[in-house]
Design an enzyme around this catalytic site. Sequence first.
Site, mmCIF file in Angstrom:
data_model
loop_
_atom_site.group_PDB
_atom_site.id
_atom_site.type_symbol
_atom_site.label_atom_id
_atom_site.label_comp_id
_atom_site.label_asym_id
_atom_site.label_seq_id
_atom_site.Cartn_x
_atom_site.Cartn_y
_atom_site.Cartn_z
ATOM 1 N N GLU A 176 -27.133 33.908 -40.967
ATOM 2 C CA GLU A 176 -27.932 33.513 -42.129
ATOM 3 C C GLU A 176 -29.322 33.035 -41.717
ATOM 4 O OE1 GLU A 176 -24.453 32.437 -45.304
ATOM 5 O OE2 GLU A 176 -25.476 30.753 -44.414
ATOM 6 N N GLU A 377 -19.304 37.797 -44.898
ATOM 7 C CA GLU A 377 -18.781 36.546 -45.461
ATOM 8 C C GLU A 377 -18.713 36.695 -46.972
ATOM 9 O OE1 GLU A 377 -20.562 32.717 -44.587
ATOM 10 O OE2 GLU A 377 -21.019 33.333 -42.526
HETATM 11 C C1 BGP Z 1 -22.283 30.238 -44.966
HETATM 12 C C2 BGP Z 1 -22.150 29.959 -43.510
HETATM 13 C C3 BGP Z 1 -20.809 29.567 -43.045
HETATM 14 C C4 BGP Z 1 -19.962 28.937 -44.083
HETATM 15 C C5 BGP Z 1 -20.055 29.483 -45.466
HETATM 16 C C6 BGP Z 1 -19.408 28.692 -46.552
HETATM 17 O O1 BGP Z 1 -23.446 29.663 -45.442
HETATM 18 O O2 BGP Z 1 -22.569 31.045 -42.721
HETATM 19 O O3 BGP Z 1 -20.958 28.890 -41.843
HETATM 20 O O4 BGP Z 1 -19.475 27.739 -43.858
HETATM 21 O O5 BGP Z 1 -21.383 29.696 -45.837
HETATM 22 O O6 BGP Z 1 -20.171 27.562 -46.821
HETATM 23 P P1 BGP Z 1 -19.549 26.126 -46.892
HETATM 24 O O7 BGP Z 1 -18.792 25.946 -45.645
HETATM 25 O O8 BGP Z 1 -20.668 25.217 -47.022
HETATM 26 O O9 BGP Z 1 -18.665 26.156 -48.091
#
Ligand code: BGP
Length: 478
Positions: A176, A377
Amino acid sequence: MSVLRKDFLWGGATAANQLEGAWDVDGKGPSVSDMCTNGSAKAPKWVTRTIRPDRLYPSHEAIDFYHHYEEDIALFAEMGFKCFRMSINWTRIFPTGMELEPNEKGLEFYDKVFDCCKAHKIEPLVTISHYELPYALVEKYNGWEGREVIDCFVRYCKAIFERYQDKVKLWLTFNEINSSTMPMGAILNTGTIRGFEGPTTAVPDNKQQRYQALHHMFLASALAVKYAHEHYPQFKIGDMNLFATSYPLTPNPDDVLANQRHFNMMNWFCSDVQVRGAYPFYAQRFFDENGIVLKTEPGDDEILKEGRVDFYTCSYYLSNCISAEQGAKSTGDNIISGATNPYLKSSDWGWQIDPKGLRWSLNEIYARYGIPMMVVENGLGAYDQKGADGMVHDSYRIDYLRQHIEQMKEAVKDGVDLMGYTPWGCIDLVSASTGEMAKRYGFIYVNKFDDGTGDLSRERKESFFWYKKVIESNGEIL
Ligand code: BGP
């Protein structure tokens, strides 16, 4: 006949700092995420300059993948994973980021992980840097603001490329990377937080530093790609973007223009550089209007051009709306916020769920770049409860994923070249934005809780059995 390619990469995604634990074991140094305390949906996590005995640091133990990786990868294999997206903890390999030689113990750990994946016929997709910059680089150079960090990163890449050249083919440079365009990105990615201690929501918004840092990250990524292409032709290296789809709040042309400006900087800016190899045309006006003056060196343009990525990847969780007016009702999550879309429902953390937005986005991305793509993701963070039978019946998660896979298939029918899909947090792990365990994404439940308690045992959720069928049928049975 399946809509998806025969070799579609079904799997799941994780990040070292959110699941490994063992934060100071076998020579590992502290990363920025190791300096972050836990938080919640209501109270932000903190970043501290030293480890405070009165605070809890969730990455220190996380779900202890470091000692459970065999069990976890076996569970992934049981679901039929073809691919496991994971990251290497930079500070396991170079504890301060500045050593000249890698830490052998750190390298050995990932040898074991990759060998285990191979034994289960799972292809690793490795993020080189996923929100885990060595903290020593923050203190010394204000993170990526220092041009010196490029060399540190390239040294790290060379070490892992050489070591794992026969074990890993698919790489992503930065997770990201476009989070660097937002204030929170100073902690997550650019590390431009020297001297800062406090809640992550209070980190000063210094655009000059962040965009300078981002310039160095672009160069570092391009140099890594270029080096890999020259030495390891078997590698494929991608970029990785936080794709936060946004729509104009109304058809008012002011909203449409505001959204276009926002969309360019949020969703296209970084991939335009990394896929096309140059800063996009709209960058200069943004820099001028925000008082950003980049320090560059002769040759930078060539590096960006020569280090273009082979494939495009993104995360996709939500969409929001953009309004030209101040004070439009906002959906409130920590990383991205925007105006509320009245047609969508939100998760418990205020992330607006928009499966059709995924189809739309994949079409837009493919139209722009025309290179293979992967959704690395996607998923629903939720408060899971165990049922009377002791199992988590996460039908809400199944619904979320089913709807997104349906739309992904529509995008493929539209003609998009999609390589694979690795939903986030295939096993419960620490949340990146809030530092919680309570925000769970997994097919596998981990008995670990926000207060640090829990025996770390793993249990299959209902979605585990559902996802297994999805993979077995190559996405035909949803
Ligand atoms: C993205 C990241 C991850 C992850 C996911 C979910 O932004 O690449 O590392 O954690 O989002 O976000 P969160 O864990 O804040 O719910």
